[in-house]
Design a protein around this motif. Structure first.
Motif, mmCIF file in Angstrom:
data_model
loop_
_atom_site.group_PDB
_atom_site.id
_atom_site.type_symbol
_atom_site.label_atom_id
_atom_site.label_comp_id
_atom_site.label_asym_id
_atom_site.label_seq_id
_atom_site.Cartn_x
_atom_site.Cartn_y
_atom_site.Cartn_z
ATOM 1 N N ASP A 295 0.774 -1.223 -0.041
ATOM 2 C CA ASP A 295 -0.071 0.207 0.044
ATOM 3 C C ASP A 295 0.867 1.415 0.155
ATOM 4 O OD1 ASP A 295 -2.333 -1.360 0.104
ATOM 5 O OD2 ASP A 295 -1.953 -1.905 2.228
ATOM 6 N N LEU A 296 2.105 0.970 -0.358
ATOM 7 C CA LEU A 296 2.994 2.109 -0.321
ATOM 8 C C LEU A 296 2.504 2.917 -1.552
ATOM 9 C CD1 LEU A 296 6.452 0.454 0.277
ATOM 10 C CD2 LEU A 296 5.152 1.835 1.766
ATOM 11 N N PRO A 297 2.890 4.184 -1.631
ATOM 12 C CA PRO A 297 2.947 5.329 -2.569
ATOM 13 C C PRO A 297 3.541 4.743 -4.063
ATOM 14 C CG PRO A 297 3.600 6.547 -0.848
ATOM 15 C CD PRO A 297 3.737 5.064 -0.357
ATOM 16 N N ARG A 298 2.899 4.568 -5.160
ATOM 17 C CA ARG A 298 3.242 4.217 -6.373
ATOM 18 C C ARG A 298 4.676 4.781 -6.578
ATOM 19 N NH1 ARG A 298 0.995 1.039 -9.880
ATOM 20 N NH2 ARG A 298 -1.162 1.414 -8.894
ATOM 21 N N GLY A 299 5.524 3.667 -7.331
ATOM 22 C CA GLY A 299 6.895 4.356 -7.232
ATOM 23 C C GLY A 299 7.862 3.929 -6.167
ATOM 24 N N SER A 300 7.340 3.831 -4.914
ATOM 25 C CA SER A 300 8.286 3.512 -3.815
ATOM 26 C C SER A 300 8.398 1.980 -3.592
ATOM 27 C CB SER A 300 7.287 3.758 -2.318
ATOM 28 O OG SER A 300 7.103 5.323 -2.441
ATOM 29 N N GLU A 301 9.670 1.729 -3.448
ATOM 30 C CA GLU A 301 10.040 0.317 -3.312
ATOM 31 C C GLU A 301 9.801 -0.471 -1.874
ATOM 32 O OE1 GLU A 301 13.911 -2.734 -4.095
ATOM 33 O OE2 GLU A 301 14.429 -0.558 -3.941
ATOM 34 N N SER A 302 9.186 -1.612 -1.944
ATOM 35 C CA SER A 302 8.809 -2.231 -0.696
ATOM 36 C C SER A 302 10.111 -2.756 -0.104
ATOM 37 C CB SER A 302 7.815 -3.219 -0.871
ATOM 38 O OG SER A 302 7.781 -4.185 0.358
ATOM 39 N N GLY A 303 10.201 -2.308 1.317
ATOM 40 C CA GLY A 303 11.202 -3.007 2.083
ATOM 41 C C GLY A 303 11.444 -4.335 2.147
ATOM 42 N N LEU A 304 10.305 -5.088 2.249
ATOM 43 C CA LEU A 304 10.001 -6.502 2.264
ATOM 44 C C LEU A 304 10.547 -7.077 0.877
ATOM 45 C CD1 LEU A 304 9.448 -9.133 3.470
ATOM 46 C CD2 LEU A 304 7.250 -8.862 2.672
ATOM 47 N N ARG A 305 10.411 -6.581 -0.182
ATOM 48 C CA ARG A 305 10.675 -7.004 -1.788
ATOM 49 C C ARG A 305 12.146 -7.081 -1.689
ATOM 50 N NH1 ARG A 305 8.422 -8.420 -6.281
ATOM 51 N NH2 ARG A 305 6.265 -8.082 -5.521
ATOM 52 N N HIS A 306 12.817 -5.732 -1.382
ATOM 53 C CA HIS A 306 14.192 -5.270 -1.155
ATOM 54 C C HIS A 306 14.996 -6.260 -0.374
ATOM 55 C CE1 HIS A 306 17.699 -2.979 -0.165
ATOM 56 N NE2 HIS A 306 17.913 -2.546 -1.399
ATOM 57 N N VAL A 307 14.265 -6.587 0.681
ATOM 58 C CA VAL A 307 15.299 -7.254 1.761
ATOM 59 C C VAL A 307 15.604 -8.792 1.311
ATOM 60 C CG1 VAL A 307 13.496 -8.127 3.269
ATOM 61 C CG2 VAL A 307 15.656 -7.548 4.107
ATOM 62 N N ILE A 308 14.488 -9.292 0.420
ATOM 63 C CA ILE A 308 14.546 -10.621 -0.053
ATOM 64 C C ILE A 308 15.831 -10.829 -1.215
ATOM 65 C CG2 ILE A 308 13.725 -12.502 -1.663
ATOM 66 C CD1 ILE A 308 11.054 -11.205 -0.572
ATOM 67 N N LYS A 309 16.105 -9.747 -1.861
ATOM 68 C CA LYS A 309 17.428 -9.569 -2.596
ATOM 69 C C LYS A 309 18.563 -9.496 -1.741
ATOM 70 C CE LYS A 309 15.344 -6.342 -4.977
ATOM 71 N NZ LYS A 309 15.311 -5.349 -5.790
ATOM 72 N N VAL A 310 18.642 -8.666 -0.645
ATOM 73 C CA VAL A 310 19.642 -8.468 -0.019
ATOM 74 C C VAL A 310 20.216 -9.469 0.951
ATOM 75 C CG1 VAL A 310 20.729 -6.736 1.901
ATOM 76 C CG2 VAL A 310 19.259 -5.856 0.006
ATOM 77 N N LEU A 311 19.244 -10.175 1.454
ATOM 78 C CA LEU A 311 19.639 -11.161 2.505
ATOM 79 C C LEU A 311 19.445 -12.624 2.221
ATOM 80 C CD1 LEU A 311 18.049 -9.606 5.592
ATOM 81 C CD2 LEU A 311 20.377 -9.198 4.806
ATOM 82 N N LYS A 312 19.184 -12.883 0.849
ATOM 83 C CA LYS A 312 18.917 -14.247 0.685
ATOM 84 C C LYS A 312 19.935 -15.296 0.765
ATOM 85 C CE LYS A 312 20.141 -13.466 -4.512
ATOM 86 N NZ LYS A 312 19.582 -13.507 -5.756
ATOM 87 N N GLU A 313 21.485 -14.616 0.831
ATOM 88 C CA GLU A 313 22.473 -15.468 0.614
ATOM 89 C C GLU A 313 23.070 -15.464 2.346
ATOM 90 O OE1 GLU A 313 25.002 -15.093 -2.427
ATOM 91 O OE2 GLU A 313 23.528 -15.717 -3.821
ATOM 92 N N VAL A 314 22.499 -14.705 3.173
ATOM 93 C CA VAL A 314 23.112 -14.327 4.285
ATOM 94 C C VAL A 314 22.716 -15.624 5.422
ATOM 95 C CG1 VAL A 314 22.930 -13.064 6.355
ATOM 96 C CG2 VAL A 314 22.713 -11.783 4.118
ATOM 97 N N GLU A 315 23.867 -16.084 5.940
ATOM 98 C CA GLU A 315 23.615 -17.192 6.696
ATOM 99 C C GLU A 315 22.974 -16.870 8.045
ATOM 100 O OE1 GLU A 315 26.674 -20.436 9.264
ATOM 101 O OE2 GLU A 315 27.507 -18.928 8.217
ATOM 102 N N GLY A 316 22.068 -17.674 8.591
ATOM 103 C CA GLY A 316 21.236 -17.681 9.871
ATOM 104 C C GLY A 316 19.976 -16.783 9.530
ATOM 105 N N VAL A 317 19.469 -16.737 8.173
ATOM 106 C CA VAL A 317 18.306 -16.068 7.905
ATOM 107 C C VAL A 317 17.476 -17.024 6.847
ATOM 108 C CG1 VAL A 317 17.339 -13.984 6.751
ATOM 109 C CG2 VAL A 317 19.302 -13.590 7.889
ATOM 110 N N ALA A 318 16.277 -17.292 7.124
ATOM 111 C CA ALA A 318 15.708 -18.211 6.473
ATOM 112 C C ALA A 318 14.189 -17.332 5.732
ATOM 113 C CB ALA A 318 14.909 -19.274 7.333
ATOM 114 N N PHE A 319 13.799 -17.576 4.551
ATOM 115 C CA PHE A 319 12.858 -17.274 3.961
ATOM 116 C C PHE A 319 11.721 -18.318 3.638
ATOM 117 C CE2 PHE A 319 16.122 -14.030 3.009
ATOM 118 C CZ PHE A 319 15.299 -12.882 3.039
ATOM 119 N N ASN A 320 10.494 -18.141 3.743
ATOM 120 C CA ASN A 320 9.489 -18.948 3.672
ATOM 121 C C ASN A 320 8.484 -18.210 2.714
ATOM 122 O OD1 ASN A 320 10.078 -21.444 5.837
ATOM 123 N ND2 ASN A 320 10.485 -19.526 6.810
ATOM 124 N N PHE A 321 8.269 -18.940 1.788
ATOM 125 C CA PHE A 321 7.352 -18.527 0.707
ATOM 126 C C PHE A 321 5.871 -19.212 0.693
ATOM 127 C CE2 PHE A 321 11.495 -17.388 -0.770
ATOM 128 C CZ PHE A 321 11.599 -15.770 -0.893
#
Length: 321
Positions: free
Chosen positions: A269-295
């Motif tokens: 629901d962010l203003p159009r053109g604003s990047e979601s922090g959730l979408r961004h963090v998936i790219k940033v932390l996807k290979e960081v040890e100790g972090v798990a993503f469940n889709f």
């Protein structure tokens, strides 16, 4: 054991802006539909696509993207056609097959058991890791199970307090028109977490723990500048955080603490053109040890059976769930 997060990068050829727009749909609605249905994250820049998720889901999604792109040479895609392709291909049923062991969380009110493989992996990750993400549509149990895990950690003295956080952004709402200060304005939007707490601990005990500060429910803005030690932190509706807010919250994690982040990347629901922090963090932390993503995906919806059919009906019409 958790399923590792995988990433596959592909380039769709021959490159055609018209066909790429056809594949993506208006405002990327076809890509968001695939994310919800297959439980993955899809990012693209032009003809270059990156798919993030479990090994099977990412590979299946890549094949779907290639097949749909081939269709764009001859026909115009609409959400109903994308839905029909997924139904006829049987991909969702294939992804639903698993040998994952069921998990359970023990609370004073009894055991809460996983419903399905994705919930089971999610619960196991929350019980053993310091940072876990639960990403997917409403009705998949992301928030409820996070609260249950937090309650279990509190009752076993693994943490000293529970902190439940949500950003002050809501679909179609203007908080400024509501009475009270910011905490009072956002309070109604925290109701799902209150309800889960009441179910697991009882109304009176929850109210006493809130009075003592053992349970804190607060807007995301109130987290700035704090260091949260020996706490179980849940950030809900994380798709409505900015990139800066997500970084701010994750860097609040202190000694003896763990965090769970939940949200639906297709429902920002962010203003159009604003990047979601959730979408961004998936790219940033996807290979960081100790972090798990469940889709999670639409097939993981565990509310009334009608809810899943409603979600799928909206997807066929190209609307959000």
């Amino acid at each position: 054991m958790t399923e590792a997060v995988h990433s596959i990068a592909i380039q769709l050829e021959p490159e055609s802006n018209e066909r790429l727009a056809n594949l993506s749909g208006q405002f990327d609605e076809h890509l968001r539909q695939l994310e919800r249905r297959l439980g993955v994250e899809i990012n693209n820049r032009g003809s270059n696509f990156e798919v993030i998720g479990s090994a099977r889901a990412t590979q299946a999604t890549v094949e779907v993207l290639r097949s749909l792109y081939a269709l764009t040479a001859e026909e115009t895609l609409v959400p109903a056609k994308v839905h029909l392709y997924l139904q006829e291909s049987g991909i969702e049923a294939l992804l639903g097959e698993t040998d994952a062991e069921p998990a359970a969380i023990a609370t004073r009110r009894g055991k809460i058991r996983a419903r399905g493989a994705t919930q089971s992996r999610y619960m196991q990750d929350m019980q053993r890791l310091d940072l876990t993400f639960g990403i997917g549509p409403a009705g998949t149990g992301k928030t409820y199970l996070a609260v249950a895990t937090a309650v279990a950690a509190l009752e076993s003295d693994r943490v000293r307090r529970v902190i439940l956080v949500r950003p002050a952004v809501e679909a179609g709402e203007r908080l400024g028109f509501l009475p009270g200060d910011l905490a009072q304005k956002i309070d109604p939007y925290l109701r799902p977490m209150y309800d889960a707490l009441y179910e697991m601990l009882g109304f009176e005990r929850v109210e006493k723990l809130i009075e003592r500060g053992v349970i804190e429910i607060a807007p995301l803005a109130y987290m700035r500048g704090r260091t949260l030690n020996e706490a179980f932190i849940i950030l809900d509706e994380a798709q409505n955080t900015s990139v800066e807010q997500m970084k701010m919250l994750l860097t609040r994690i202190g000694y003896g603490s763990q965090a769970v982040v939940t949200g639906d990347v297709t429902q920002t629901d962010l203003p159009r053109g604003s990047e979601s922090g959730l979408r961004h963090v998936i790219k940033v932390l996807k290979e960081v040890e100790g972090v798990a993503f469940n889709f999670f995906s639409a097939r993981d919806v565990v509310r009334h059976p009608l809810v899943r059919r409603i979600v799928q009906a909206y997807e066929r019409q190209g609307a959000g769930d």
